[in-house]
Design an enzyme around this catalytic site. Structure first.
Site, PDB file in Angstrom:
ATOM      1  N   ARG A 151       0.850  -1.202   0.000  1.00 16.94           N
ATOM      2  CA  ARG A 151       0.000   0.000   0.000  1.00 16.94           C
ATOM      3  C   ARG A 151       0.883   1.248   0.000  1.00 16.94           C
ATOM      4  NH1 ARG A 151      -1.631   2.855   4.870  1.00 16.94           N
ATOM      5  NH2 ARG A 151      -3.256   4.385   4.413  1.00 16.94           N
ATOM      6  N   ARG A 188      -9.064  19.513   8.556  1.00 18.83           N
ATOM      7  CA  ARG A 188      -8.130  19.821   9.641  1.00 18.83           C
ATOM      8  C   ARG A 188      -8.326  21.250  10.143  1.00 18.83           C
ATOM      9  NH1 ARG A 188      -4.287  15.893   9.926  1.00 18.83           N
ATOM     10  NH2 ARG A 188      -4.052  14.551   8.096  1.00 18.83           N
ATOM     11  N   LYS A 245     -12.978   2.559   0.929  1.00 21.78           N
ATOM     12  CA  LYS A 245     -12.654   2.486   2.358  1.00 21.78           C
ATOM     13  C   LYS A 245     -13.892   2.883   3.153  1.00 21.78           C
ATOM     14  CE  LYS A 245      -8.638   4.130   3.641  1.00 21.78           C
ATOM     15  NZ  LYS A 245      -7.512   5.099   3.762  1.00 21.78           N
ATOM     16  N   THR A 254      -6.232  -1.541   9.934  1.00 21.39           N
ATOM     17  CA  THR A 254      -6.005  -0.552  10.997  1.00 21.39           C
ATOM     18  C   THR A 254      -5.716  -1.166  12.363  1.00 21.39           C
ATOM     19  OG1 THR A 254      -7.685   0.800   9.864  1.00 21.39           O
ATOM     20  CG2 THR A 254      -6.717   1.686  11.861  1.00 21.39           C
TER      21      THR A 254
END
Length: 519
Positions: free
Chosen positions: A35, A78, A246, A304
């Site tokens: 990845r 963010r 995802k 994860t």
């Protein structure tokens, strides 16, 4: 003498400073897919070109099928910079204002450049900061681009930390950065592209249209007569990266069926999923997503924090070992390492550890998993049977697994240019290896992600007899089978005469070998 094949569940490893210099070791340890995290790209793709070249050179040198997955950053929100670049204390019960802008923030007022986040929030909505470690609640709107929040869970907030807003559907149009990264993925013929923070099927459709559009431009530059028709151009369509959605937002769960129809596979991205919804819901959602993906006959990656402690330690916790094993029990095509292999101190050991866990989990499945396989097979048969008509590949996949189980075959041998037939068979969870022959290097690499599939890159002879001779030679070299072993032979559409839509029970070495003759 034959020996058992290796593990059936595949392994994805994130590449980074810790592993880029150890590619051969990583592949030999068991990596099937690398990845590449495009979150760190800044328009300079030279480092990515170099590492892609090295991966493919290493895979060729080691004679291993290795796929590459490019992971797009997606719409990551963010906060901006803070005074003196220092973290501020958010105190529970206190209030803080959040506005749209590039102004320097402080403990009373923070800013973000993402107007959609602030504009979409209403009183009562939750705002999570820094991967959910801090929590705010909107208590007042003071303007179109500004809200006031109360601190629910306090702590230190650093600048440029992430913002999650689980209560609203935020526009997730492809960013310019994602478009640039996707274009690069097409130019490098990456095998897979992962779409981050998917919320609806429209996100997948938009990305696919962009990828197809860029590939059409390449066709036009190369003089193709009809570049606008790339979706019906088999040779070029096969070169386009497959899309992995995802699943990391609650909105994606609400639209999961349409997303599954639009995507080529999914990744259960439990990190952000656990931020945007209650942590205790994640295990059940993981099982549900894996089951749905298997029913849809598409690959699924569980990802994860699987061996998180191995970033700094040479061994994982017992809970992490159970986590990996349960992902195998659930039916994942692949499990993934993130920071463990990208920046951890023990990248190769992390791969070796994950391989051992997978092998032990598969070995210990026994009768329990056999019952699950049968249940899944029956469910798949029910789902497929709902269609008025079956495609040849659907019917063959269903029959191939039934035949292999009922006749105690040692393997299912598949001839498939695109690899789709091997993927379909894999989803019926056979407990024997699927040895998949293809003449296409792209399909060869892509099948590295699919559980139970062992790809073989080989151009078979144009006649049935010549093709069979090439298959016998190759499977014996692999060492999984011995002369005389019974196998199911299955083929989708191929270039070999009399090999299209074929299902046959035969023996390695041909029907005339001694073992076959005795039977």
């Amino acid at each position: 003498m034959s020996h058992k094949p290796g593990r059936l569940t595949k392994l994805v490893a994130t590449l980074g400073p810790a592993s880029e210099v150890r590619l051969d070791e990583m592949i030999l340890a068991g990596v099937n897919v690398f990845r590449l995290n495009f979150s760190h790209s800044r328009g300079d793709f030279a480092p990515y070109v170099a590492v892609i070249t090295k991966i493919r050179e290493a895979a060729t040198r080691l004679n291993k099928p290795v796929a590459i997955l490019g992971d797009l950053q997606g719409p990551k929100f963010r906060i901006g910079e803070l005074e003196d670049h220092k973290a501020v204390d958010l105190v529970k019960g206190k209030r803080i204002q959040m506005s749209v802008g590039a102004t320097i923030g402080n403990s009373q007022h923070i800013y973000t450049k993402n107007a959609a986040v602030v504009n979409g929030l209403s009183v009562g909505h939750k705002v999570l900061l820094d991967d959910g470690f801090l929590e705010l609640k909107v208590v007042e709107r003071v303007g179109p681009d500004s809200i006031v929040c109360e601190v629910v869970v306090g702590g230190k907030l650093g600048e440029k930390k992430g913002i999650n807003v689980p209560d609203i559907l935020v526009s997730s149009k492809l960013s310019e950065k994602d478009k640039e990264d996707a274009t690069f993925a097409v130019s490098q013929e990456l095998d897979y592209v992962a779409a981050s923070f998917v919320q609806t099927a429209d996100d997948i459709v938009e990305l696919r249209e962009w990828i197809t559009s860029h590939a059409s431009k390449e066709l036009k530059e190369k003089g193709d007569a009809n570049p606008s028709n790339i979706s019906n151009h088999p040779q070029w369509r096969a070169k386009l990266p497959l899309i992995i959605a995802k699943i990391e937002k609650p909105q994606a769960i609400d639209h999961i069926h349409s997303i599954l129809e639009a995507t080529d596979g999914i990744m259960v991205a439990r990190g952000d999923l656990g931020v945007e919804m209650s942590l205790e819901r994640v295990p059940a959602i993981q099982k549900m997503l894996i089951e749905l993906c298997n029913q849809a006959q598409k690959p699924v990656i569980t990802a994860t924090q699987m061996l998180q402690t191995m970033i700094d330690n040479p061994v994982p916790t017992r809970a992490e070992v159970s986590d990996v094993a349960n992902a195998v029990f659930d039916g994942s095509d692949a499990v993934m390492l993130s920071a463990e292999s990208a920046v951890g101190q023990y990248p190769v050991q992390a791969v070796q550890t994950m391989v051992r866990i997978i092998e032990e989990a598969e070995k210990d499945l026994g009768q329990a998993i056999h019952r699950q396989q049968n249940a899944l097979f029956l469910e798949l048969r029910r789902v497929v049977s709902k269609e008025e008509k079956l495609s040849p590949s659907q019917a063959l996949a269903q029959l191939a697994v039934t035949a292999a189980r009922k006749t105690d075959c040692k393997a299912i041998i598949v001839i498939s240019y695109t690899g789709l037939m091997a993927c379909r068979i894999s989803k019926f969870k056979p407990d024997m290896p699927i040895i998949a022959f293809t003449a296409d290097p792209v399909s060869y690499r892509r099948m590295a992600l699919i559980a139970s599939v062992f790809p073989v890159l080989k151009k078979l002879g144009p006649s049935f007899d010549e093709a069979m001779q090439g298959i016998d030679e190759s499977v014996l070299q692999l060492g999984f089978l011995a002369a005389g072993d019974p196998v199911v032979m299955c083929a989708g559409v191929t270039d070999v005469a009399h090999f299209s839509n074929l299902l046959k029970i035969t023996h390695i070495g041909g029907a005339d070998n001694k073992k076959a003759a005795q039977q």
